[in-house]
Each structure stands twice: as C-alpha cells, then as structure tokens.
Write a protein that holds these residues in place. Structure first.
Motif, PDB file in Angstrom:
ATOM      1  N   LEU A 183     -41.804  11.206 -10.444  1.00  0.00           N
ATOM      2  CA  LEU A 183     -40.722  11.654  -9.576  1.00  0.00           C
ATOM      3  C   LEU A 183     -39.423  11.044 -10.092  1.00  0.00           C
ATOM      4  O   LEU A 183     -39.198   9.838  -9.957  1.00  0.00           O
ATOM      5  CB  LEU A 183     -40.990  11.229  -8.131  1.00  0.00           C
ATOM      6  N   VAL A 184     -38.598  11.852 -10.707  1.00  0.00           N
ATOM      7  CA  VAL A 184     -37.366  11.374 -11.327  1.00  0.00           C
ATOM      8  C   VAL A 184     -36.282  11.224 -10.266  1.00  0.00           C
ATOM      9  O   VAL A 184     -35.935  12.184  -9.563  1.00  0.00           O
ATOM     10  CB  VAL A 184     -36.900  12.333 -12.439  1.00  0.00           C
ATOM     11  N   VAL A 185     -35.741  10.023 -10.151  1.00  0.00           N
ATOM     12  CA  VAL A 185     -34.735   9.710  -9.136  1.00  0.00           C
ATOM     13  C   VAL A 185     -33.354   9.725  -9.773  1.00  0.00           C
ATOM     14  O   VAL A 185     -33.082   8.953 -10.697  1.00  0.00           O
ATOM     15  CB  VAL A 185     -35.005   8.335  -8.504  1.00  0.00           C
ATOM     16  N   THR A 186     -32.494  10.605  -9.299  1.00  0.00           N
ATOM     17  CA  THR A 186     -31.121  10.652  -9.792  1.00  0.00           C
ATOM     18  C   THR A 186     -30.115  10.122  -8.776  1.00  0.00           C
ATOM     19  O   THR A 186     -28.976   9.838  -9.129  1.00  0.00           O
ATOM     20  CB  THR A 186     -30.729  12.092 -10.187  1.00  0.00           C
ATOM     21  N   ASP A 187     -30.498  10.019  -7.505  1.00  0.00           N
ATOM     22  CA  ASP A 187     -29.676   9.335  -6.506  1.00  0.00           C
ATOM     23  C   ASP A 187     -30.596   8.748  -5.435  1.00  0.00           C
ATOM     24  O   ASP A 187     -31.728   9.188  -5.248  1.00  0.00           O
ATOM     25  CB  ASP A 187     -28.624  10.267  -5.897  1.00  0.00           C
ATOM     26  N   GLU A 188     -30.094   7.744  -4.755  1.00  0.00           N
ATOM     27  CA  GLU A 188     -30.908   6.959  -3.828  1.00  0.00           C
ATOM     28  C   GLU A 188     -31.474   7.796  -2.682  1.00  0.00           C
ATOM     29  O   GLU A 188     -32.563   7.515  -2.170  1.00  0.00           O
ATOM     30  CB  GLU A 188     -30.068   5.804  -3.275  1.00  0.00           C
ATOM     31  N   THR A 189     -30.766   8.851  -2.283  1.00  0.00           N
ATOM     32  CA  THR A 189     -31.226   9.640  -1.141  1.00  0.00           C
ATOM     33  C   THR A 189     -32.504  10.407  -1.451  1.00  0.00           C
ATOM     34  O   THR A 189     -33.211  10.830  -0.530  1.00  0.00           O
ATOM     35  CB  THR A 189     -30.135  10.636  -0.702  1.00  0.00           C
ATOM     36  N   GLN A 190     -32.815  10.620  -2.730  1.00  0.00           N
ATOM     37  CA  GLN A 190     -34.011  11.358  -3.097  1.00  0.00           C
ATOM     38  C   GLN A 190     -35.291  10.580  -2.795  1.00  0.00           C
ATOM     39  O   GLN A 190     -36.340  11.182  -2.572  1.00  0.00           O
ATOM     40  CB  GLN A 190     -33.994  11.697  -4.589  1.00  0.00           C
ATOM     41  N   VAL A 191     -35.212   9.255  -2.799  1.00  0.00           N
ATOM     42  CA  VAL A 191     -36.418   8.437  -2.669  1.00  0.00           C
ATOM     43  C   VAL A 191     -37.152   8.750  -1.379  1.00  0.00           C
ATOM     44  O   VAL A 191     -38.365   8.997  -1.371  1.00  0.00           O
ATOM     45  CB  VAL A 191     -36.068   6.930  -2.750  1.00  0.00           C
ATOM     46  N   GLY A 192     -36.434   8.735  -0.262  1.00  0.00           N
ATOM     47  CA  GLY A 192     -37.068   9.015   1.020  1.00  0.00           C
ATOM     48  C   GLY A 192     -37.668  10.403   1.081  1.00  0.00           C
ATOM     49  O   GLY A 192     -38.750  10.601   1.650  1.00  0.00           O
ATOM     50  N   GLU A 193     -37.008  11.383   0.481  1.00  0.00           N
ATOM     51  CA  GLU A 193     -37.522  12.751   0.482  1.00  0.00           C
ATOM     52  C   GLU A 193     -38.788  12.869  -0.355  1.00  0.00           C
ATOM     53  O   GLU A 193     -39.748  13.545   0.030  1.00  0.00           O
ATOM     54  CB  GLU A 193     -36.447  13.704  -0.054  1.00  0.00           C
ATOM     55  N   TYR A 194     -38.796  12.226  -1.504  1.00  0.00           N
ATOM     56  CA  TYR A 194     -40.005  12.224  -2.338  1.00  0.00           C
ATOM     57  C   TYR A 194     -41.181  11.603  -1.584  1.00  0.00           C
ATOM     58  O   TYR A 194     -42.294  12.137  -1.568  1.00  0.00           O
ATOM     59  CB  TYR A 194     -39.761  11.426  -3.620  1.00  0.00           C
ATOM     60  N   LEU A 195     -40.936  10.467  -0.953  1.00  0.00           N
ATOM     61  CA  LEU A 195     -42.014   9.770  -0.238  1.00  0.00           C
ATOM     62  C   LEU A 195     -42.501  10.596   0.947  1.00  0.00           C
ATOM     63  O   LEU A 195     -43.705  10.622   1.244  1.00  0.00           O
ATOM     64  CB  LEU A 195     -41.532   8.397   0.220  1.00  0.00           C
ATOM     65  N   ALA A 196     -41.580  11.269   1.630  1.00  0.00           N
ATOM     66  CA  ALA A 196     -41.977  12.125   2.749  1.00  0.00           C
ATOM     67  C   ALA A 196     -42.875  13.266   2.272  1.00  0.00           C
ATOM     68  O   ALA A 196     -43.824  13.661   2.966  1.00  0.00           O
ATOM     69  CB  ALA A 196     -40.734  12.679   3.449  1.00  0.00           C
ATOM     70  N   ALA A 197     -42.604  13.784   1.083  1.00  0.00           N
ATOM     71  CA  ALA A 197     -43.434  14.863   0.543  1.00  0.00           C
ATOM     72  C   ALA A 197     -44.829  14.381   0.180  1.00  0.00           C
ATOM     73  O   ALA A 197     -45.806  15.133   0.271  1.00  0.00           O
ATOM     74  CB  ALA A 197     -42.756  15.459  -0.687  1.00  0.00           C
ATOM     75  N   GLU A 235     -36.904   0.105   3.838  1.00  0.00           N
ATOM     76  CA  GLU A 235     -37.847   1.034   4.475  1.00  0.00           C
ATOM     77  C   GLU A 235     -38.591   1.852   3.418  1.00  0.00           C
ATOM     78  O   GLU A 235     -39.813   2.050   3.517  1.00  0.00           O
ATOM     79  CB  GLU A 235     -37.097   1.961   5.432  1.00  0.00           C
ATOM     80  N   GLU A 236     -37.854   2.315   2.405  1.00  0.00           N
ATOM     81  CA  GLU A 236     -38.485   3.087   1.327  1.00  0.00           C
ATOM     82  C   GLU A 236     -39.446   2.222   0.520  1.00  0.00           C
ATOM     83  O   GLU A 236     -40.500   2.681   0.071  1.00  0.00           O
ATOM     84  CB  GLU A 236     -37.421   3.688   0.402  1.00  0.00           C
TER      85      GLU A 236
END
Length: 348
Positions: free
Chosen positions: A154-168, A193-194
């Motif tokens: 899961l390639v992270v380009t901004d911090e907000t993506q982390v929570g969305e990836y984990l939720a998926a 939290e992440e």
C-alpha cells in the motif's frame, strides 16, 4: 559445495554475541561460535577461510523501491555494491517482461494493482501487487489476492491515506491478511491511532529513507513493537543505502529521534524478509538454520551504539551479551564491502 568454515573475524549474530567464527553448509548457517570450536569442527572435507579480523553480517535487504524494467539491472548492481542480497521492487512499466535474475541480489517484483483488475495473467517472478490509492482496494480485490497468495503493498503518498487503507483491510479475516501480508510503504508520518490499528491488523510499516521526516514516527512504531522496515521509497529509487541509511537513523539531525544501530540495522535486514513473508523465519540473521545470505566488511572499530549513553555503557559490558556493529560517525570511515554471499556462495 563443501562446507565453508570462516574464522578469526567478528560474526554479527544473536546466537553468540562474541562469535568469531561461522560454518556455512548447504546454503544455510550450520554453526556460530568461537575460533577454537570452529577449528575442532573443521576437517579435510571443508573449506577454511580466515577473515583477518573482518566483520561478517547479514546482507542488507531493500524494503521497497520503484524502478522500470530497463533500469532494474543497474539498480541491482548498485545494491550489490552496497552489500544488499535482496530487494523488493515496484515495477513502473507493466507492459515489459520481469527483469532477469541478478547474479548477486535476489529480487521480488510487484506490479500495479490495476494489472489484476485487467484480468491479465501475472508474469513469472511477480511476488505481489501495489496500490497507489485506497480507492483501488475492494473486497473483491482482496479476496483475489488472498486466493492467489499475492502480497499487497500500500503506497502512501499523504498521511490521510493511512487510515483509509487500514479501514479497507479491517474486514479481512486473519488468514486472508496472512496470505496477502499487507504493508504500508513510504511512511514519513503516522498517527497514534493508525499505529495501533496497523499493529492489530499485523500490517508491516515501511518507513522512508528520509529519516529527518520519518524519525519521530519510526521511533514510536519501534517502541510500540510494530513490524517496521527502513528504506522504503515507492515512487522513486533510494537515495541512502546500507550503512549510510543506518547512520541516518543513528545520527539524525534531531538527536531525540535517534535509534540504536542494532534497531536500525535490523530494520534494514531481518525486518524486510519478515515483511516479505520469507519462508524461513530466521532469514536475515546469522543463526543456525538461517539461509546464509551475508556480507563481509572491512571495519575500523566495533561498538554498541545507542542514543542513550547510560544504555551504551551497560550494553558494552560483556555480561549484556549485545553483539557489536561498526562505529558510525562523521570522522570514522564507513565499512568497506569485501565479499557478498548468497546461500553460502560467494556472489560478489
């Protein structure tokens, strides 16, 4: 090949922090210990190599890097010259063949996730796929990856993506998560939290080579006992390799973010193999039963290097049984690679 007995050096091994000798046989580490023990083992059927005070360590492993098929051979050459024996590479051109195997560096290749969505048959040599945005992750995609036992980066380009990836990933059962071994790559920041969520989901955390940005989050993840790697640069090629990367973590611009050389080295070796779900759980260490992937270095001085002088003083006491690594400082030359071994065979 006959068994190889190496002695009269320093061997970085948790099996024996004071090891000066090692036996490699049939591609694995057979034994680790002292010179006297090695000499008692050696016989005419074995090859004996005197190390001359040099240091033998596990070879480095690259957590993640993007590269085109055409540029992959040159990158692998650079990695071999820096003491790497393994790399996880994200291919940027999906229409080309997977590069041929390298003589010194084993590589696992990852293709963009849309390759799977197009229904194409994945080429031989592809270990997994990588997602560039959370929107690409669906239950159908995850089920397909789990069925094929393909890893998911899961390639992270901004911090907000982390929570969305984990939720998926959250709805996945434990067995499916194990089969896809998900990892977050290119991290420079991570909320608490992440971090806890990633630990619960057993997601490996790949931190950027830009330690000045990633250091604070790397420290918290390390202290929390999360699975962490260092040297993850999806989207580009690495700027720091090997001992320079370890040095960046040991001597960062912000001293409060410094970690021990032992922790940084582990994040560039054994931790990468764990993130890649290596078949042998000891891979990336020089312990009996582990694959003999190692590098021989000329060094000037060995020490236990930690951010806390009180811990350093305790750790250098022989009773602490802490293995030693090269001194990393501006006024000390970096270790010089002498030889590289893969499965006990000299490859560089």
């Amino acid at each position: 090949m006959p068994a190889l007995v190496m002695l009269e050096g320093s061997v970085y091994s948790p099996a024996d922090p004071f090891a000066t000798a090692i036996v490699l046989n049939e591609g694995q580490v057979e034994w680790v210990g002292q010179d006297a023990g090695a000499r008692s083992i050696a016989d005419s059927s074995m090859t004996v190599q005197e190390l001359g005070g040099r240091l033998l360590t596990p070879s480095f492993a690259l957590a993640a890097s993007s590269v085109s098929s055409a540029d992959a051979p040159a990158l692998l050459d650079d990695l071999a010259a820096a003491g790497y024996g393994y790399a996880r590479l994200l291919l940027t051109d999906i229409d080309q063949e997977v590069p041929a195997s390298h003589s010194a560096v084993a590589a696992d290749y990852y293709l963009p996730l849309e390759t799977l969505e197009e229904g194409r048959e994945l080429p031989k040599g592809v270990r997994g796929l990588y997602a560039s945005s959370p929107e690409q992750i669906s239950s159908q995609v995850l089920a397909s990856l789990a069925e094929q036992r393909r890893q998911l980066m899961l390639v992270v380009t901004d911090e907000t993506q982390v929570g969305e990836y984990l939720a998926a990933l959250d709805p996945l059962d434990s067995l499916s998560r194990l089969r896809i071994s998900p990892s977050l790559e290119g991290l420079t920041a991570l909320g608490q939290e992440e971090l806890e969520k990633a630990k619960d989901l057993q997601v490996s955390l790949g931190f950027s080579t830009d330690f000045d940005r990633a250091g604070e989050a790397f420290n918290r993840a390390l202290a929390a006992g999360a699975a962490v790697t260092l040297g993850s640069t999806p989207g580009t090629q690495p700027t720091l390799l090997g001992w320079e990367l370890v040095n960046a973590a040991v001597n960062p611009s912000l001293p409060e973010h410094a970690v021990s050389a032992r922790a940084a080295f582990a994040a560039c070796t054994r931790a990468v193999y764990r993130a890649a779900s290596a078949a042998n759980p000891f891979t990336g260490q020089l312990v009996p039963g582990a694959p003999a992937h190692c590098a021989l270095w000329a060094i000037t001085e060995l020490i236990v290097q930690t951010p806390d002088s009180r811990i350093a003083a305790w750790s250098t006491d022989p009773r602490a049984r802490t293995p030693l690594l090269p001194v990393l400082a501006d006024d000390v030359p970096r270790p010089e690679l002498i030889s590289l071994y893969h499965s006990g065979l000299k490859v560089g």
